[in-house]
Design an enzyme around this catalytic site. Sequence first.
Site, PDB file in Angstrom:
ATOM      1  N   CYS A  67       0.908  -1.218  -0.082  1.00  0.00           N
ATOM      2  CA  CYS A  67       0.047   0.010  -0.048  1.00  0.00           C
ATOM      3  C   CYS A  67       0.823   1.414   0.142  1.00  0.00           C
ATOM      4  O   CYS A  67       1.682   1.664  -1.120  1.00  0.00           O
ATOM      5  CB  CYS A  67      -1.101   0.056   1.131  1.00  0.00           C
ATOM      6  SG  CYS A  67      -2.133   1.020   1.028  1.00  0.00           S
ATOM      7  N   HIS A 118      -3.486  -5.482   1.141  1.00  0.00           N
ATOM      8  CA  HIS A 118      -2.612  -5.745   2.455  1.00  0.00           C
ATOM      9  C   HIS A 118      -2.744  -7.301   3.077  1.00  0.00           C
ATOM     10  O   HIS A 118      -3.345  -7.684   3.814  1.00  0.00           O
ATOM     11  CB  HIS A 118      -3.337  -5.048   3.642  1.00  0.00           C
ATOM     12  CG  HIS A 118      -3.195  -3.512   3.675  1.00  0.00           C
ATOM     13  ND1 HIS A 118      -2.247  -3.065   4.291  1.00  0.00           N
ATOM     14  CD2 HIS A 118      -3.844  -2.541   2.841  1.00  0.00           C
ATOM     15  CE1 HIS A 118      -2.323  -1.822   3.951  1.00  0.00           C
ATOM     16  NE2 HIS A 118      -3.306  -1.452   3.207  1.00  0.00           N
ATOM     17  N   GLU A 142      -0.412  -8.730   5.054  1.00  0.00           N
ATOM     18  CA  GLU A 142      -0.242  -8.599   6.563  1.00  0.00           C
ATOM     19  C   GLU A 142      -1.795  -8.759   7.278  1.00  0.00           C
ATOM     20  O   GLU A 142      -1.782  -9.151   8.421  1.00  0.00           O
ATOM     21  CB  GLU A 142       0.315  -7.507   7.046  1.00  0.00           C
ATOM     22  CG  GLU A 142      -0.342  -6.418   7.228  1.00  0.00           C
ATOM     23  CD  GLU A 142      -0.402  -5.403   5.840  1.00  0.00           C
ATOM     24  OE1 GLU A 142      -0.750  -4.299   6.064  1.00  0.00           O
ATOM     25  OE2 GLU A 142      -0.350  -5.851   4.928  1.00  0.00           O
TER      26      GLU A 142
END
Length: 220
Positions: free
Chosen positions: A84, A194, A196
């Site tokens: 991002c 994302h 994560e």
Amino acid sequence: MKFGVVRFPGTCDEVDAYLAASRVGDAEILWHADADLKGVDAVIVPGGFSYGDHLRVGAVARFAPVMAEVETFAADGGLVLGICNGFQVLCEAGLLPGALLPNTSLKFTCRQVDLEVVNASTSWTNVTAVGDVLSIPAKHTTGRYYAPDATLDELEANGQVVLKYAPGHNFNGSVRDIAGVSNAAGNVVGLMPHPEHAVDPLTGSADGLKLFASAAAVPA
């Protein structure tokens, strides 16, 4: 495998990136003002709003002392992942081609998206297969990938388009549905969604863990 996660003023996803990396190796936070990567094997430039997105997204973070070290590290073949805002920073630094522009809606959007793996041979996708579909959340206002047609043709010919939005999932208007790209060597990758936030089935998907596991699988 030891991961270093960069923290800038305004970064907000470094803890999740740290925790995700910790599932497959060791991890520590790297402070933006320190020109020291602390001997890490891979660097993650996480999401957020580095330096408050002053001037434009990623433009100030690109000049942080730690980024000079990241640039040298990447040039020497070190593994670097930009997520991002981190993707935006890597494009500003010239480590990845193209730019991230405002979404065509001009609105912040947060949603789960499906990504298709286009190149499964990069340092960050090697445990996936071409055609795999990864369910990963995306959240941004400035995530529309853009590059001139000649550059896009070159990226596709060189296998530098790593991830694409699956049909119907390109909500930001990215050209050719591109969600993530790599440098020519494949050791530096950036993507807007994302991974994560998708490392545990309890959150709805563990598909994002494959990116971190890929880096951990690269021989030291």
